[in-house]
Design an enzyme around this catalytic site. Structure first.
Site, mmCIF file in Angstrom:
data_model
loop_
_atom_site.group_PDB
_atom_site.id
_atom_site.type_symbol
_atom_site.label_atom_id
_atom_site.label_comp_id
_atom_site.label_asym_id
_atom_site.label_seq_id
_atom_site.Cartn_x
_atom_site.Cartn_y
_atom_site.Cartn_z
ATOM 1 N N TRP A 195 0.815 -1.220 0.000
ATOM 2 C CA TRP A 195 0.000 0.000 0.000
ATOM 3 C C TRP A 195 0.846 1.267 0.000
ATOM 4 O O TRP A 195 0.529 2.231 -0.698
ATOM 5 C CB TRP A 195 -0.987 -0.004 1.164
ATOM 6 C CG TRP A 195 -2.064 -1.032 0.982
ATOM 7 C CD1 TRP A 195 -2.361 -2.061 1.812
ATOM 8 C CD2 TRP A 195 -2.983 -1.135 -0.129
ATOM 9 N NE1 TRP A 195 -3.392 -2.808 1.295
ATOM 10 C CE2 TRP A 195 -3.804 -2.261 0.120
ATOM 11 C CE3 TRP A 195 -3.192 -0.399 -1.292
ATOM 12 C CZ2 TRP A 195 -4.809 -2.665 -0.763
ATOM 13 C CZ3 TRP A 195 -4.193 -0.792 -2.173
ATOM 14 C CH2 TRP A 195 -4.986 -1.915 -1.910
ATOM 15 N N ASP B 43 -1.684 6.302 6.430
ATOM 16 C CA ASP B 43 -2.793 5.510 5.883
ATOM 17 C C ASP B 43 -3.161 4.461 6.941
ATOM 18 O O ASP B 43 -2.493 3.440 7.062
ATOM 19 C CB ASP B 43 -2.352 4.844 4.579
ATOM 20 C CG ASP B 43 -3.398 3.861 4.041
ATOM 21 O OD1 ASP B 43 -4.469 3.706 4.681
ATOM 22 O OD2 ASP B 43 -3.145 3.245 2.988
ATOM 23 N N LYS C 3 -12.460 -1.804 6.063
ATOM 24 C CA LYS C 3 -11.640 -2.776 6.782
ATOM 25 C C LYS C 3 -12.149 -2.983 8.207
ATOM 26 O O LYS C 3 -12.108 -4.076 8.724
ATOM 27 C CB LYS C 3 -10.173 -2.322 6.827
ATOM 28 C CG LYS C 3 -9.555 -2.080 5.461
ATOM 29 C CD LYS C 3 -9.178 -3.370 4.753
ATOM 30 C CE LYS C 3 -9.055 -3.187 3.258
ATOM 31 N NZ LYS C 3 -7.876 -2.456 2.817
#
Ligand code: PLP
Length: 363
Positions: A103, A173, A197
């Site tokens: 990511w 993040d 999530k």
């Protein structure tokens, strides 16, 4: 009766059943309005009360100081990969990225497409197994922000500390980490998290941003919907926001409060992860090659020594009500995601299955 399974998927992922039931009960008639929450205008007093309540509860849960804005934005986490450089980088400035997994790597690539960004450190060559020693990081001059991913969802890597940046705004993040452990908001300039999530359904991204960062007027102009300043000035209501996602997030925040808050969930999350890692470390049948110092507490990645058994493992697991254990397509293997909604019983059930499977396939 439905038979709900233990959902180990990394995202969209397991939500507390209590919340789903509540949403089901209220689905046709929300707050005695005779309409579904899906049909309610985002500027009605009822919805405004909801979004205010959601924000207040989140502020309470994370002790968010008054000089931070909380934004509820439509769009996925990856939209932030572009918004961040677009909003914060002037043409003569650059941003530094800590690349510790897929990511953060993607975020760096997106920033480089749009503006000037560089890699402070990377473990890519080793296949993302650890976090390189901070003594070897290189933060260049004229760095406007430092970006990192506290929990790399795909690789199963977690920062056990907050990186030091010498006063340069830190951007995180937290898509797979927000509300799974306590954080000190003051250490960050901006935090974002895609909701799917650990918070709600997909399509909502929560942004927590310090107010002085809004004053960095970007050049050239940023598209209206991608401007943090405009979103903050309108309390996320410049355009229609994802109403149902906010409704679920609001319920989730209340649920977390009822569980005893983030500290308490963190304590349980650590126990869940420790139990599974302890089992993994005790057997030769399964392996995990992530540096133990940086193992994720919510995305536990491992593999079978004999990779040929992986499909059978996944098939039998699903038959036992252990759902979505397949690792991310880019890294393979097995991944058990243990977000807040996963009870200890789910972990116990997984370990029981794993040890039986190991016994049956060892000879
Ligand atoms: C899942 C995930 C993303 C991407 O989420 P999208 O909403 O699909 O863009 C980004 N960062 C992290 C840490 C993630 O876990």
């Amino acid at each position: 009766m439905t038979t709900r399974v233990y959902n180990f998927g990394a995202g969209p992922s397991m939500l507390p059943e209590a919340i789903l039931k509540e949403a089901q009960e209220e689905f046709l008639d929300w707050q005695n309005l005779g309409v579904s929450v899906l049909e309610v205008g985002h500027r009605t007093p009822e919805f405004l009360a909801l979004i205010n309540h959601a924000e207040q509860t989140l502020r309470e849960l994370l002790f968010i100081p008054q000089n931070y804005h909380v934004l509820f934005l439509g769009g996925v986490a990856r939209t932030q990969f572009a918004m961040i450089p677009m909003n914060f980088l002037h043409p003569d400035e650059q941003a530094g990225y800590l690349v510790t997994g897929i990511w953060s790597h993607m975020a760096l690539c997106e920033a480089q497409h749009l503006k000037k960004a560089y890699c402070i450190t990377s473990d890519e060559q080793n296949g993302y197994k650890t976090i390189p020693n901070p003594k070897k990081w290189i933060i260049k001059e004229n760095t406007s922000y430092v970006y990192y991913t506290p929990n790399e969802t795909v690789n199963g890597i977690r920062f056990p500390y907050v990186p030091k940046t010498n006063g340069i705004p830190l951007i995180a993040d937290m898509t797979s980490a927000l509300l799974t452990e306590p954080i000190d908001i003051k250490q960050f300039g901006l935090i974002f998290a895609g909701a799917q999530k650990n918070i709600a359904n997909a399509g909502l991204t929560i942004v927590i941003i310090r107010d002085d960062l809004l004053e960095r007027m970007p050049i050239p102009h940023v598209p209206t919907m991608l401007s943090y300043k405009i979103q903050a000035e309108h309390h996320s209501l410049y355009a229609t926001l994802p109403v149902f996602n906010c409704y679920l997030a609001d319920k989730m925040f209340d649920w977390i409060k009822k569980q005893g808050g983030v500290e308490e969930l963190y304590r349980i999350n650590c126990q869940k992860a420790a139990k599974l890692y302890q089992y993994l470390d005790s057997t030769d049948f399964y392996t995990t090659d992530i540096d133990p110092e940086v193992r994720s507490i919510v995305n536990i990645c491992f593999s079978l020594k004999n990779k040929n058994l992986e499909n059978e493992f996944l098939r039998l697991a699903q038959l036992r009500g252990l759902y979505a254990l397949k690792g991310h397509r880019l890294v393979g293997g097995i991944r058990a995601s243990l977000y807040n909604a996963m009870p200890m019983a789910g972990v116990d059930s997984l370990i029981e299955f794993m040890s039986e499977f190991a016994k049956e396939n060892s000879r």
